[in-house]
Design a protein around this motif. Sequence first.
Motif, PDB file in Angstrom:
ATOM      1  N   ALA A   1       0.843  -1.203   0.000  1.00 51.75           N
ATOM      2  CA  ALA A   1       0.000   0.000   0.000  1.00 51.75           C
ATOM      3  C   ALA A   1       0.879   1.254   0.000  1.00 51.75           C
ATOM      4  O   ALA A   1       0.614   2.216  -0.728  1.00 51.75           O
ATOM      5  CB  ALA A   1      -0.922  -0.012   1.215  1.00 51.75           C
ATOM      6  N   ALA A   2       1.952   1.234   0.800  1.00 51.41           N
ATOM      7  CA  ALA A   2       2.847   2.402   0.854  1.00 51.41           C
ATOM      8  C   ALA A   2       3.532   2.608  -0.493  1.00 51.41           C
ATOM      9  O   ALA A   2       3.674   3.736  -0.967  1.00 51.41           O
ATOM     10  CB  ALA A   2       3.886   2.221   1.954  1.00 51.41           C
ATOM     11  N   ALA A   3       3.942   1.502  -1.134  1.00 52.97           N
ATOM     12  CA  ALA A   3       4.604   1.612  -2.442  1.00 52.97           C
ATOM     13  C   ALA A   3       3.634   2.174  -3.474  1.00 52.97           C
ATOM     14  O   ALA A   3       4.020   2.988  -4.322  1.00 52.97           O
ATOM     15  CB  ALA A   3       5.114   0.247  -2.891  1.00 52.97           C
ATOM     16  N   ALA A   4       2.373   1.764  -3.391  1.00 52.33           N
ATOM     17  CA  ALA A   4       1.369   2.273  -4.338  1.00 52.33           C
ATOM     18  C   ALA A   4       1.186   3.770  -4.144  1.00 52.33           C
ATOM     19  O   ALA A   4       1.079   4.528  -5.106  1.00 52.33           O
ATOM     20  CB  ALA A   4       0.047   1.534  -4.151  1.00 52.33           C
ATOM     21  N   ARG A   5       1.187   4.217  -2.890  1.00 49.11           N
ATOM     22  CA  ARG A   5       1.059   5.654  -2.623  1.00 49.11           C
ATOM     23  C   ARG A   5       2.288   6.403  -3.155  1.00 49.11           C
ATOM     24  O   ARG A   5       2.180   7.451  -3.754  1.00 49.11           O
ATOM     25  CB  ARG A   5       0.930   5.922  -1.117  1.00 49.11           C
TER      26      ARG A   5
END
Length: 239
Positions: free
Chosen positions: A105-109
């Motif tokens: 999720a952090a990488a997607a953000r």
Amino acid sequence: MNRSMRKRLQRLAESRGPAIRRETPQQELADTLYQRQWQRSLEILQRPEEPALNAIRLCHSVHEASEQAWTVSQQLRKARVDCKAGCAWCCHTPVRSTILDAIGAAAARLSQLIDYDLPHRDRPSLLSNFAACPLLVEGQCSVYPQRPVVCRGYHSLDVGACKQRFDSRNPSLEPPMDVDLYGLVGMPQLATQDVLKQLGIDCRPVVLGLAVVALQNDFEGMVADWLNGGAAFENAIVL
Ligand code: SF4
């Protein structure tokens, strides 16, 4: 990964791996989903050392397998799921996810060409029941293609019950769900978690919002420490 983890990984890769039981179609499907993801996880982890990239690849492979599991399992279970795009009653909770899902999720953000800062949220609000997930932006999941497995599998057979739960702020009013469908969607994640556990990597559940906020400050460092057996996510662990 340190040397002893590499050795464990090698031993796992040389082992026979999990077996498939064929007593019922559901059991065979569950074991097949598990076995495939077990092997896929080992393949990814054996690639040359690039911690952040490998963790993202691993997370994407779990998500892809969960997506396939959802499609096949729904055909088998024939569940009449009442969830629709734009419905977010269930996104008002401190989501408990795996560390790998928080990394995804952090990488997607981070890859979005928009203001990366999460809405300003302090720790108590990130932990409070019925507060919106910090990844919910204008009623939509801002990381939908990389949403955690718990969000992929969570579903309702009656959206009215979801609204009632939210309106009454009563967490014990769980909406009706097909638990077997939920379990099948989670099988690939279970396989990857079991591989990580055997390597000595921290597999404790985290509060998604806390972990993503921490990752936005030091993504590469936290992921490298975690894959090396460290406790980088200690402050986000579900108590
Ligand atoms: S990650 Fe996305 S789907 Fe999951 S609770 Fe947050 S906004 Fe909803």
